[in-house]
Design a protein around this motif. Structure first.
Motif, PDB file in Angstrom:
ATOM      1  N   UNK A  76       0.839  -1.209   0.000  1.00  0.00           N
ATOM      2  CA  UNK A  76       0.000   0.000   0.000  1.00  0.00           C
ATOM      3  C   UNK A  76       0.873   1.257   0.000  1.00  0.00           C
ATOM      4  N   UNK A  77       1.889   1.289   0.866  1.00  0.00           N
ATOM      5  CA  UNK A  77       2.816   2.416   0.900  1.00  0.00           C
ATOM      6  C   UNK A  77       3.551   2.543  -0.437  1.00  0.00           C
ATOM      7  N   UNK A  78       3.995   1.423  -0.974  1.00  0.00           N
ATOM      8  CA  UNK A  78       4.729   1.442  -2.249  1.00  0.00           C
ATOM      9  C   UNK A  78       3.865   2.014  -3.364  1.00  0.00           C
ATOM     10  N   UNK A  79       2.602   1.619  -3.417  1.00  0.00           N
ATOM     11  CA  UNK A  79       1.703   2.137  -4.449  1.00  0.00           C
ATOM     12  C   UNK A  79       1.477   3.627  -4.323  1.00  0.00           C
ATOM     13  N   UNK A  80       1.290   4.101  -3.092  1.00  0.00           N
ATOM     14  CA  UNK A  80       1.088   5.534  -2.870  1.00  0.00           C
ATOM     15  C   UNK A  80       2.328   6.331  -3.280  1.00  0.00           C
ATOM     16  N   UNK A  81       3.501   5.876  -2.854  1.00  0.00           N
ATOM     17  CA  UNK A  81       4.750   6.561  -3.208  1.00  0.00           C
ATOM     18  C   UNK A  81       4.986   6.515  -4.715  1.00  0.00           C
ATOM     19  N   UNK A  82       4.695   5.382  -5.342  1.00  0.00           N
ATOM     20  CA  UNK A  82       4.873   5.253  -6.794  1.00  0.00           C
ATOM     21  C   UNK A  82       3.997   6.264  -7.521  1.00  0.00           C
ATOM     22  N   UNK A  83       2.759   6.459  -7.041  1.00  0.00           N
ATOM     23  CA  UNK A  83       1.869   7.442  -7.670  1.00  0.00           C
ATOM     24  C   UNK A  83       2.425   8.858  -7.512  1.00  0.00           C
ATOM     25  N   UNK A  84       2.935   9.197  -6.322  1.00  0.00           N
ATOM     26  CA  UNK A  84       3.524  10.526  -6.111  1.00  0.00           C
ATOM     27  C   UNK A  84       4.753  10.734  -6.998  1.00  0.00           C
ATOM     28  N   UNK A  85       5.569   9.712  -7.156  1.00  0.00           N
ATOM     29  CA  UNK A  85       6.758   9.817  -8.005  1.00  0.00           C
ATOM     30  C   UNK A  85       6.379   9.952  -9.474  1.00  0.00           C
ATOM     31  N   UNK A  86       5.334   9.262  -9.907  1.00  0.00           N
ATOM     32  CA  UNK A  86       4.878   9.393 -11.298  1.00  0.00           C
ATOM     33  C   UNK A  86       4.390  10.817 -11.559  1.00  0.00           C
ATOM     34  N   UNK A  87       3.652  11.391 -10.608  1.00  0.00           N
ATOM     35  CA  UNK A  87       3.214  12.791 -10.732  1.00  0.00           C
ATOM     36  C   UNK A  87       4.415  13.734 -10.750  1.00  0.00           C
ATOM     37  N   UNK A  88       5.411  13.445  -9.930  1.00  0.00           N
ATOM     38  CA  UNK A  88       6.592  14.300  -9.830  1.00  0.00           C
ATOM     39  C   UNK A  88       7.353  14.378 -11.143  1.00  0.00           C
ATOM     40  N   UNK A  89       7.301  13.321 -11.936  1.00  0.00           N
ATOM     41  CA  UNK A  89       8.021  13.314 -13.219  1.00  0.00           C
ATOM     42  C   UNK A  89       7.512  14.406 -14.153  1.00  0.00           C
ATOM     43  N   UNK A  90       6.278  14.878 -13.954  1.00  0.00           N
ATOM     44  CA  UNK A  90       5.729  15.940 -14.785  1.00  0.00           C
ATOM     45  C   UNK A  90       5.782  17.315 -14.146  1.00  0.00           C
TER      46      UNK A  90
END
Length: 166
Positions: free
Chosen positions: A61-75
């Motif tokens: 669950x933590x990994x998925x949340x962080x992955x989503x934040x990192x994907x947003x950060x790429x833009x």
């Protein structure tokens, strides 16, 4: 100036304060995340909004949340990633999202925690060998060298793009 600047150093010495001082209120335009260990739990905050979520442990669950934040950060125009590098990197989804982000081209500053496990060591080796990344050991908030490096990074990647729009 290199696109990615990560501070390393003793726990609670003021690394986050140095980043906050360099980026200031412009953090609202950033992407990324801030991870804190709080009483056995992990607190993740979105860098720009401060929206917080608390997780009992480093799991999917933590990994998925962080992955989503990192994907947003790429833009985002730039990113702040503070507190990664520990046991949470053992989650494959999070580790892979972090590596994807790091090679997205988005300028980033942050704090790397002491490596915990093979993934943390591998991440350090990857970043140390990257020509666009600076790993800077600091003694904390009164470190003029770290403060100067962050100020130059912010002038190039945080404030110059804003000034160019005017």
């Amino acid at each position: 100036m290199k696109k990615r600047l990560f501070l390393t150093g003793p726990e609670a010495c003021g690394k986050t304060a140095l980043i906050s001082g360099a980026v200031g209120s412009e953090i609202r335009r950033s992407g990324g995340l801030i991870l804190r260990h709080t009483g056995g739990a992990l607190e993740i905050s979105a860098a720009a909004t401060g929206e917080r979520r608390v997780f009992a442990n480093a799991g999917p669950e933590l990994a998925g949340y962080c992955a989503a934040l990192l994907a947003e950060a790429a833009g985002a125009p730039f990113a702040v990633i503070d507190g990664l590098g520990g046991a949470e990197l053992a989650e494959p989804e999070l580790y892979e999202a972090l590596v994807r982000f790091l090679f997205s081209g988005t300028p980033c500053c942050g704090v790397l925690e002491p490596p915990a496990g093979e993934e943390g060591l591998t991440l350090r080796e990857l970043l140390a060998g990257d020509p666009d990344t600076m790993l800077l050991e600091t003694s904390g908030k009164y470190d003029a060298n770290a403060e100067g490096a962050l100020r130059h990074w912010a002038e190039e990647y945080v404030f110059a793009p804003v000034a160019a729009r005017w």
